[in-house]
Write a protein that holds these residues in place. Structure first.
Motif, PDB file in Angstrom:
ATOM      1  N   UNK A  77       0.841  -1.203   0.000  1.00 31.48           N
ATOM      2  CA  UNK A  77       0.000   0.000   0.000  1.00 31.48           C
ATOM      3  C   UNK A  77       0.875   1.251   0.000  1.00 31.48           C
ATOM      4  N   UNK A  78       1.986   1.226   0.733  1.00 32.11           N
ATOM      5  CA  UNK A  78       2.922   2.349   0.688  1.00 32.11           C
ATOM      6  C   UNK A  78       3.497   2.511  -0.721  1.00 32.11           C
ATOM      7  N   UNK A  79       3.749   1.392  -1.390  1.00 27.39           N
ATOM      8  CA  UNK A  79       4.228   1.403  -2.773  1.00 27.39           C
ATOM      9  C   UNK A  79       3.192   2.055  -3.691  1.00 27.39           C
ATOM     10  N   UNK A  80       1.916   1.753  -3.463  1.00 28.68           N
ATOM     11  CA  UNK A  80       0.833   2.358  -4.244  1.00 28.68           C
ATOM     12  C   UNK A  80       0.808   3.875  -4.030  1.00 28.68           C
ATOM     13  N   UNK A  81       0.980   4.299  -2.771  1.00 26.87           N
ATOM     14  CA  UNK A  81       0.993   5.726  -2.464  1.00 26.87           C
ATOM     15  C   UNK A  81       2.105   6.430  -3.238  1.00 26.87           C
ATOM     16  N   UNK A  82       3.289   5.838  -3.257  1.00 29.67           N
ATOM     17  CA  UNK A  82       4.411   6.452  -3.973  1.00 29.67           C
ATOM     18  C   UNK A  82       4.136   6.541  -5.465  1.00 29.67           C
ATOM     19  N   UNK A  83       3.487   5.517  -6.011  1.00 29.16           N
ATOM     20  CA  UNK A  83       3.144   5.536  -7.429  1.00 29.16           C
ATOM     21  C   UNK A  83       2.203   6.692  -7.736  1.00 29.16           C
ATOM     22  N   UNK A  84       1.169   6.853  -6.910  1.00 29.23           N
ATOM     23  CA  UNK A  84       0.209   7.924  -7.143  1.00 29.23           C
ATOM     24  C   UNK A  84       0.818   9.299  -6.890  1.00 29.23           C
ATOM     25  N   UNK A  85       1.775   9.361  -5.991  1.00 30.28           N
ATOM     26  CA  UNK A  85       2.431  10.638  -5.706  1.00 30.28           C
ATOM     27  C   UNK A  85       3.126  11.185  -6.952  1.00 30.28           C
ATOM     28  N   UNK A  86       3.600  10.277  -7.800  1.00 34.70           N
ATOM     29  CA  UNK A  86       4.303  10.697  -9.020  1.00 34.70           C
ATOM     30  C   UNK A  86       3.444  11.586  -9.905  1.00 34.70           C
ATOM     31  N   UNK A 140      -7.112   9.719   2.014  1.00 38.21           N
ATOM     32  CA  UNK A 140      -7.025  11.055   2.615  1.00 38.21           C
ATOM     33  C   UNK A 140      -5.824  11.824   2.067  1.00 38.21           C
ATOM     34  N   UNK A 141      -4.732  11.105   1.836  1.00 39.09           N
ATOM     35  CA  UNK A 141      -3.535  11.736   1.284  1.00 39.09           C
ATOM     36  C   UNK A 141      -3.792  12.271  -0.123  1.00 39.09           C
ATOM     37  N   UNK A 142      -4.435  11.453  -0.959  1.00 41.66           N
ATOM     38  CA  UNK A 142      -4.747  11.889  -2.321  1.00 41.66           C
ATOM     39  C   UNK A 142      -5.667  13.107  -2.300  1.00 41.66           C
ATOM     40  N   UNK A 143      -6.666  13.062  -1.451  1.00 46.24           N
ATOM     41  CA  UNK A 143      -7.585  14.198  -1.344  1.00 46.24           C
ATOM     42  C   UNK A 143      -6.864  15.433  -0.811  1.00 46.24           C
ATOM     43  N   UNK A 144      -5.963  15.221   0.127  1.00 47.35           N
ATOM     44  CA  UNK A 144      -5.207  16.344   0.694  1.00 47.35           C
ATOM     45  C   UNK A 144      -4.338  17.031  -0.330  1.00 47.35           C
ATOM     46  N   UNK A 145      -3.668  16.237  -1.176  1.00 47.35           N
ATOM     47  CA  UNK A 145      -2.846  16.829  -2.233  1.00 47.35           C
ATOM     48  C   UNK A 145      -3.695  17.687  -3.167  1.00 47.35           C
ATOM     49  N   UNK A 146      -4.845  17.140  -3.584  1.00 51.16           N
ATOM     50  CA  UNK A 146      -5.714  17.892  -4.486  1.00 51.16           C
ATOM     51  C   UNK A 146      -6.306  19.113  -3.776  1.00 51.16           C
ATOM     52  N   UNK A 147      -6.684  18.941  -2.526  1.00 52.66           N
ATOM     53  CA  UNK A 147      -7.227  20.066  -1.753  1.00 52.66           C
ATOM     54  C   UNK A 147      -6.237  21.230  -1.710  1.00 52.66           C
ATOM     55  N   UNK A 148      -4.965  20.936  -1.498  1.00 50.12           N
ATOM     56  CA  UNK A 148      -3.953  21.987  -1.436  1.00 50.12           C
ATOM     57  C   UNK A 148      -3.833  22.737  -2.762  1.00 50.12           C
ATOM     58  N   UNK A 149      -3.911  21.997  -3.874  1.00 55.87           N
ATOM     59  CA  UNK A 149      -3.852  22.643  -5.186  1.00 55.87           C
ATOM     60  C   UNK A 149      -5.070  23.547  -5.406  1.00 55.87           C
ATOM     61  N   UNK A 150      -6.236  23.046  -5.011  1.00 56.59           N
ATOM     62  CA  UNK A 150      -7.465  23.831  -5.165  1.00 56.59           C
ATOM     63  C   UNK A 150      -7.403  25.081  -4.285  1.00 56.59           C
TER      64      UNK A 150
END
Length: 202
Positions: A61-70, A128-138
C-alpha cells in the motif's frame, strides 16, 4: 537528502517483487517463497524484512501511495496554481492515472479492508492523502482568486468520489472508444465542480 539504507533498498526490492508476482498470480496466491524466487534470494531473507504477509501488504500500500504521488510531482515545477491544478486534473482523468497501479492489485488490496483493520486504516490514509494533495492545489487557486468554489476540502472529496467510481466502472469496459467516451464525460463533470466549464470542454 540522505542515502537510502540497505534495509530500505531491500524492502523496496521485495515489495516490488511482491507486486509483480501478485499481478501474475493474484495476491491470495502470492507467497514468501514465490517472492524469494522472483528475486533469486533465500526465503528467510524475505521473512527477515517482512515478518508476515500482512506486513508485506502494508508495504504494498505504501508502494501504491508512492506511485500515485508521481502524478503530482512534476506539476510542482509550474509556477501558476491553476496550471498545476489543471495538469493534475487531466492526469487523474486519463489512462495515465489508471495505469499507475494494476487494477487487480488495487482492488485486491481494497477487498482486504473488510477483514483487516490495519489495512483498512492504511487504505483510508491513502485516500485522505490523495484528497489532501488535491485540496492543497485547489486552495492555492482559491487564494489566487482563480477559482470561485468556497470549500477546497469538499471539492477535492467530490472529485475523488467521481474518480473512484469512474475507474471502478471503467475497469469493466473492454471497448477503447466506449472507455474514452465515459472517461471524458467524468473528466468534464469534475472540471465543472471546480467551476472550470471552459476547460472542461477542451
Amino acid at each position: 537528502m540522505g542515502r537510502r539504507s540497505l534495509k530500505e533498498d531491500q524492502q523496496k526490492r521485495i515489495v516490488e517483487a511482491f507486486y509483480e508476482v501478485a499481478k501474475r498470480e493474484g495476491i491470495e496466491n502470492t507467497s514468501f517463497g514465490k517472492v524469494a524466487k522472483e528475486l533469486d534470494m533465500h526465503q528467510s531473507l524475505v521473512v527477515h524484512y517482512f515478518a508476515t504477509k500482512d506486513d508485506l501488504l502494508l508495504g504494498l500500500i505504501d508502494f501504491i501511495i508512492l506511485k500515485y504521488e508521481n502524478i503530482y510531482q512534476f506539476e510542482l515545477e509550474q509556477a501558476d496554481p491553476l496550471e498545476r491544478l489543471t495538469a493534475v486534473m487531466q492526469n487523474i482523468f486519463s489512462r495515465k492515472w489508471d495505469n499507475y497501479i494494476d487494477d487487480s492489485i488495487f482492488y485486491n488490496c481494497f477487498a482486504l479492508i473488510f477483514r483487516n483493520e490495519v489495512i483498512k486504516h492504511r487504505f483510508r490514509d491513502l485516500h485522505l492523502l490523495l484528497r489532501g494533495w488535491l485540496q492543497n492545489l485547489i486552495q492555492a487557486c482559491i487564494d489566487e482568486r482563480q477559482l470561485t468554489c468556497d470549500d477546497a476540502a469538499k471539492t477535492a472529496d467530490l472529485i475523488f468520489v467521481i474518480s473512484d467510481g469512474a475507474y471502478y466502472y471503467l475497469s469493466m469496459i473492454q471497448d477503447t472508444n466506449d472507455y474514452d467516451m465515459h472517461l471524458e464525460r467524468y473528466r468534464q463533470q469534475a472540471f465543472k465542480i471546480l467551476g472550470l466549464d471552459v476547460l472542461a470542454e477542451k
